[in-house]
Motif scaffolding. Structure first.
Motif, PDB file in Angstrom:
ATOM      1  N   PHE A 261      -5.077   1.584  -8.025  1.00  0.00           N
ATOM      2  CA  PHE A 261      -5.564   0.885  -6.859  1.00  0.00           C
ATOM      3  C   PHE A 261      -5.725  -0.523  -7.086  1.00  0.00           C
ATOM      4  CE2 PHE A 261      -9.043   2.953  -8.334  1.00  0.00           C
ATOM      5  CZ  PHE A 261     -10.224   1.941  -8.348  1.00  0.00           C
TER       6      PHE A 261
ATOM      7  N   PRO B 127      -6.157   6.328 -11.605  1.00  0.00           N
ATOM      8  CA  PRO B 127      -5.798   5.984 -10.230  1.00  0.00           C
ATOM      9  C   PRO B 127      -5.275   4.640 -10.193  1.00  0.00           C
ATOM     10  CG  PRO B 127      -7.991   6.758 -10.138  1.00  0.00           C
ATOM     11  CD  PRO B 127      -7.723   6.673 -11.572  1.00  0.00           C
TER      12      PRO B 127
ATOM     13  N   ASN C 235       0.915  -1.251   0.038  1.00  0.00           N
ATOM     14  CA  ASN C 235      -0.305   0.144  -0.041  1.00  0.00           C
ATOM     15  C   ASN C 235       0.915   1.253   0.063  1.00  0.00           C
ATOM     16  OD1 ASN C 235      -2.852   1.043   0.249  1.00  0.00           O
ATOM     17  ND2 ASN C 235      -1.662   2.151   2.073  1.00  0.00           N
TER      18      ASN C 235
ATOM     19  N   VAL D  11      -5.241   3.380  -1.963  1.00  0.00           N
ATOM     20  CA  VAL D  11      -6.318   4.551  -1.700  1.00  0.00           C
ATOM     21  C   VAL D  11      -5.968   5.356  -0.414  1.00  0.00           C
ATOM     22  CG1 VAL D  11      -8.785   4.966  -1.529  1.00  0.00           C
ATOM     23  CG2 VAL D  11      -8.077   3.417  -3.108  1.00  0.00           C
ATOM     24  N   THR D  12      -5.748   4.653   0.614  1.00  0.00           N
ATOM     25  CA  THR D  12      -5.609   5.414   1.771  1.00  0.00           C
ATOM     26  C   THR D  12      -4.451   4.959   2.608  1.00  0.00           C
ATOM     27  OG1 THR D  12      -6.496   6.117   3.853  1.00  0.00           O
ATOM     28  CG2 THR D  12      -7.225   3.972   2.957  1.00  0.00           C
TER      29      THR D  12
END
Length: 417
Positions: A282, A280, A258, A330-331
């Motif tokens: 992901f 993006p 990540n 994403v986070t």
């Protein structure tokens, strides 16, 4: 009607015979991408097609061993000969058998046209007649029109052929060449890309040895298709491999992955305004650390937003295992849980991507239920056969070609002898 180059060449020559000529051949120039001469042939006598094909394949690589043919093709103009055609073509063939084959094919007239498209010479198309038939003005005019239009068609098929080869090579590079041999464990995998062969899929699976006692399995689904998805898939696979070598837990591997995805996204955001916007990056990923034991197989699983795997127990039960986790890339606020799963000998675990369960027939989806059904049907199958059964059941669920990539990785604890 076809973008498969061999089929397209065969259809092209078949259209001309016998309407325009007794036989027709197409021969493309060789290139680094296509070192084998690509040809299409048709003849009014089916028994002569094999001879005609061999002759066309044996013409020298540059198509221009004959000065007349070479000059005509270089100038982009047709070359038309009547009864002198055989004398022009015979110097191309030294083998007496080839010259005999040419006599059997029949060369009492030939019209050769360059195949051109997008400003380049692709090859040539030739129309020929046996004794007793000759070209009239209408035949030559129509043959010229066919050659003119065929150039674009052939070039489209050629480009599709080359791009399909690139896509297949790139896709193959994103999957393991073979699955490892693990004592006490069987592995089986299937992969099917969506589309017509030009797009590289975002799904992947992997299996490799991390250290002397542990092996790693992984299944993932990268957002999107094409080159961008392939780049992300390569980053994901290599990050998992490098992180897992340190002997860390699957949740730690996914946390590191990540971080790499977020870092890659930040670097792309720093690109200047002249670059095109990129989608993006992901993905969902499931990672398992696998260790054989005297009692079967121990697996530590962690899901980063990926569908949970299914386990088939020896007590005729099938159920999901693991804990749902956060989508990756994403986070930086993740929720990842390591779950320990044990398989007794004869029990199986199946990991898959959502392209499999999202197969739809009207309002019905193949779903997790489809995999459960296949697991019950596949009692006693090897891991390889089980993976094949699940894929075939998903494909048979609806007649349409898959709209999304599908990957399945099956693991089975080997029954005691």
């Amino acid at each position: 009607s076809s973008l498969q180059i061999d089929t397209a060449l065969g259809q092209l020559t078949g259209l001309a015979v016998p309407r325009l000529a007794d036989w027709c051949v197409v021969r493309l120039l060789v290139s680094p991408a296509n070192p084998r001469p690509m040809v299409g042939t048709a003849h009014v006598d089916p028994d002569q097609v094999e001879h005609l094909t061999r002759l066309v394949q044996r013409i020298p690589r540059d198509l221009g061993a004959s000065a007349e043919i070479d000059q005509a093709l270089a100038a982009g103009r047709p070359l038309i000969r009547g009864t002198t055609a055989a004398e022009m073509l015979k110097p191309l063939f030294d083998d007496p058998d080839d010259r005999a084959a040419m006599d059997a094919v029949g060369v009492d007239g030939v019209a050769i046209f360059p195949l051109q498209a997008r400003g380049r010479l692709l090859g040539a198309i030739g129309f020929g007649n046996r004794p007793g038939r000759s070209f009239d003005t209408a035949d030559i005019d129509l043959a010229a029109a066919v050659a003119s239009r065929a150039g674009v068609m052939v070039d489209n098929a050629r480009l599709f052929h080359e791009q399909s080869g690139v896509a297949r090579a790139l896709q193959d590079s994103l999957l393991p060449g073979s699955l490892p041999e693990i004592p006490g464990i069987e592995l089986g995998a299937r992969y099917r890309a969506a589309g017509q062969g030009l797009d590289v899929g975002g799904d992947f699976y992997d299996a490799f040895q991390a250290d002397a006692n542990w092996w790693i399995i992984a299944v993932g689904d990268v957002c999107g298709h094409g080159v961008e998805a392939a780049a992300t898939t390569g980053l994901v696979r290599h990050t998992i491999r490098s992180a897992a070598v340190g002997g860390v837990m699957p949740s730690t591997v996914l946390t590191h992955l990540n971080e790499m995805l977020l870092r890659s996204a930040a670097e792309r955001d720093d690109l200047d305004d002249h670059h095109l916007p990129l989608s993006p990056r992901f993905c969902t990923v499931l990672v398992g650390a696998v260790q054989p034991s005297e009692r079967g197989v121990d697996i530590i699983l962690c899901s980063g937003g990926h569908p949970l795997p299914l386990v088939r127990r020896s007590a005729e039960q099938v159920h999901p295992v693991g804990v749902p986790g956060t989508l990756l890339g994403v986070t930086d606020e993740l929720s990842l849980t390591d779950t320990v799963v044990h398989l007794d000998p004869g029990e199986s675990l199946v990991c898959y991507t959502d392209g499999l369960i999202d197969r739809r027939a009207g309002r019905r989806a193949f779903g997790e239920e489809g995999i459960v059904k296949a697991l019950f049907q596949g009692k006693g199958l090897s891991a390889r056969d089980l993976a094949s059964l699940i894929e075939s059941e998903a494909l048979a669920f609806v007649d349409d070609e898959p709209a999304d990539d599908m990957a399945v990785l099956a693991l089975r604890a080997t029954p005691r002898g």
